[in-house]
Design an enzyme around this catalytic site. Structure first.
Site, PDB file in Angstrom:
ATOM      1  N   ARG A  39      45.167 -23.315 -45.604  1.00  0.00           N
ATOM      2  CA  ARG A  39      44.706 -23.150 -44.223  1.00  0.00           C
ATOM      3  C   ARG A  39      45.887 -23.018 -43.278  1.00  0.00           C
ATOM      4  O   ARG A  39      46.885 -23.733 -43.411  1.00  0.00           O
ATOM      5  CB  ARG A  39      43.847 -24.349 -43.800  1.00  0.00           C
ATOM      6  CG  ARG A  39      42.552 -24.407 -44.550  1.00  0.00           C
ATOM      7  CD  ARG A  39      41.607 -25.466 -44.001  1.00  0.00           C
ATOM      8  NE  ARG A  39      40.546 -25.708 -44.957  1.00  0.00           N
ATOM      9  CZ  ARG A  39      39.518 -24.889 -45.170  1.00  0.00           C
ATOM     10  NH1 ARG A  39      39.399 -23.783 -44.467  1.00  0.00           N
ATOM     11  NH2 ARG A  39      38.604 -25.174 -46.083  1.00  0.00           N
TER      12      ARG A  39
ATOM     13  N   ASN B 180      50.736  -9.040 -40.781  1.00  0.00           N
ATOM     14  CA  ASN B 180      51.688  -8.670 -39.731  1.00  0.00           C
ATOM     15  C   ASN B 180      53.004  -8.242 -40.360  1.00  0.00           C
ATOM     16  O   ASN B 180      53.452  -8.838 -41.339  1.00  0.00           O
ATOM     17  CB  ASN B 180      51.925  -9.854 -38.788  1.00  0.00           C
ATOM     18  CG  ASN B 180      50.677 -10.214 -38.000  1.00  0.00           C
ATOM     19  OD1 ASN B 180      49.957  -9.333 -37.540  1.00  0.00           O
ATOM     20  ND2 ASN B 180      50.418 -11.502 -37.853  1.00  0.00           N
TER      21      ASN B 180
ATOM     22  N   HIS C 222      52.240 -12.349 -46.322  1.00  0.00           N
ATOM     23  CA  HIS C 222      51.027 -13.168 -46.407  1.00  0.00           C
ATOM     24  C   HIS C 222      49.899 -12.435 -45.721  1.00  0.00           C
ATOM     25  O   HIS C 222      50.108 -11.721 -44.742  1.00  0.00           O
ATOM     26  CB  HIS C 222      51.236 -14.545 -45.769  1.00  0.00           C
ATOM     27  CG  HIS C 222      51.828 -14.493 -44.397  1.00  0.00           C
ATOM     28  ND1 HIS C 222      53.175 -14.291 -44.180  1.00  0.00           N
ATOM     29  CD2 HIS C 222      51.249 -14.571 -43.180  1.00  0.00           C
ATOM     30  CE1 HIS C 222      53.408 -14.275 -42.883  1.00  0.00           C
ATOM     31  NE2 HIS C 222      52.266 -14.425 -42.252  1.00  0.00           N
TER      32      HIS C 222
ATOM     33  N   HIS D  55      46.384 -12.859 -43.694  1.00  0.00           N
ATOM     34  CA  HIS D  55      45.528 -13.775 -42.928  1.00  0.00           C
ATOM     35  C   HIS D  55      44.066 -13.414 -43.204  1.00  0.00           C
ATOM     36  O   HIS D  55      43.690 -12.245 -43.096  1.00  0.00           O
ATOM     37  CB  HIS D  55      45.751 -13.603 -41.424  1.00  0.00           C
ATOM     38  CG  HIS D  55      47.120 -13.941 -40.935  1.00  0.00           C
ATOM     39  ND1 HIS D  55      47.400 -15.085 -40.221  1.00  0.00           N
ATOM     40  CD2 HIS D  55      48.290 -13.269 -41.031  1.00  0.00           C
ATOM     41  CE1 HIS D  55      48.693 -15.093 -39.892  1.00  0.00           C
ATOM     42  NE2 HIS D  55      49.255 -14.005 -40.376  1.00  0.00           N
TER      43      HIS D  55
HETATM   44  P1  AMP Z   1      52.737 -14.430 -39.117  1.00  0.00           P
HETATM   45  O1  AMP Z   1      52.826 -14.561 -37.627  1.00  0.00           O
HETATM   46  O2  AMP Z   1      51.860 -13.301 -39.548  1.00  0.00           O
HETATM   47  O3  AMP Z   1      54.094 -14.440 -39.788  1.00  0.00           O
HETATM   48  O4  AMP Z   1      51.956 -15.718 -39.592  1.00  0.00           O
HETATM   49  C1  AMP Z   1      52.557 -16.928 -39.901  1.00  0.00           C
HETATM   50  C2  AMP Z   1      51.462 -17.954 -39.870  1.00  0.00           C
HETATM   51  O5  AMP Z   1      51.902 -19.096 -40.550  1.00  0.00           O
HETATM   52  C3  AMP Z   1      51.066 -18.387 -38.457  1.00  0.00           C
HETATM   53  O6  AMP Z   1      49.674 -18.109 -38.246  1.00  0.00           O
HETATM   54  C4  AMP Z   1      51.359 -19.887 -38.458  1.00  0.00           C
HETATM   55  O7  AMP Z   1      50.421 -20.632 -37.727  1.00  0.00           O
HETATM   56  C5  AMP Z   1      51.324 -20.215 -39.942  1.00  0.00           C
HETATM   57  N1  AMP Z   1      52.104 -21.378 -40.346  1.00  0.00           N
HETATM   58  C6  AMP Z   1      53.393 -21.664 -40.009  1.00  0.00           C
HETATM   59  N2  AMP Z   1      53.772 -22.809 -40.585  1.00  0.00           N
HETATM   60  C7  AMP Z   1      52.707 -23.246 -41.329  1.00  0.00           C
HETATM   61  C8  AMP Z   1      52.469 -24.378 -42.158  1.00  0.00           C
HETATM   62  N3  AMP Z   1      53.405 -25.330 -42.367  1.00  0.00           N
HETATM   63  N4  AMP Z   1      51.246 -24.512 -42.740  1.00  0.00           N
HETATM   64  C9  AMP Z   1      50.293 -23.586 -42.547  1.00  0.00           C
HETATM   65  N5  AMP Z   1      50.462 -22.487 -41.775  1.00  0.00           N
HETATM   66  C10 AMP Z   1      51.641 -22.330 -41.163  1.00  0.00           C
END
Ligand code: AMP
Length: 115
Positions: free
Chosen positions: A29, A87, A100, A102
């Site tokens: 999550r 992204n 990753h 989403h």
């Molecule tokens: P992006 O902006 O597409 O690189 O997405 C990175 C995502 O990782 C963001 O939606 C963050 O909220 C999420 N994120 C960052 N650190 C963590 C963490 N420790 N556990 C879960 N999600 C995270």
């Protein structure tokens, strides 16, 4: 490519709410959910951005998408619908440089694009 927080999650060095894992990927999550259901699908093979995934590795991205769809179906979200997003780099707001996917679901989602 450099180490990211997602690598630490994969190695269980920092906690995460893991909902699925197999030999190819892990799903957990998002810490800052943007929808009632917001799960990240992360491959175990390293790619900083989608730009780094060649044709020979296309299956890596395919596995993320099919794992997200399977999860949505298992959670009863698939009929209502969901969105998957990846992204890439600054204009898309990528903050973690291990690819990753989403998965966003659980409510009608707004449109997306320019702010
Ligand atoms: P992006 O902006 O597409 O690189 O997405 C990175 C995502 O990782 C963001 O939606 C963050 O909220 C999420 N994120 C960052 N650190 C963590 C963490 N420790 N556990 C879960 N999600 C995270």
């Amino acid at each position: 490519m450099s180490e990211t927080i997602f690598h630490k999650i994969m190695r269980r060095e920092i906690p995460a709410d893991v909902v699925y894992e197999d030999e190819h990927l892990i799903a957990f999550r998002d810490i800052a959910p943007q929808a009632p259901v917001h799960v990240l699908f992360v491959p175990k093979q390293d790619f900083a951005t989608l730009n780094d995934v060649g044709e020979d590795s296309a299956i890596v991205v395919g596995r993320l998408a099919t794992a997200a769809a399977r999860y949505a179906k298992a959670q009863g979200l698939a009929e209502a619908g969901y969105r998957i997003v990846m992204n890439c780099n600054a204009d898309a707001g990528q903050t973690v440089f291990q690819i990753h996917l989403h998965l966003l679901a659980g409510a009608p989602l707004g449109r997306f694009g320019t702010p």
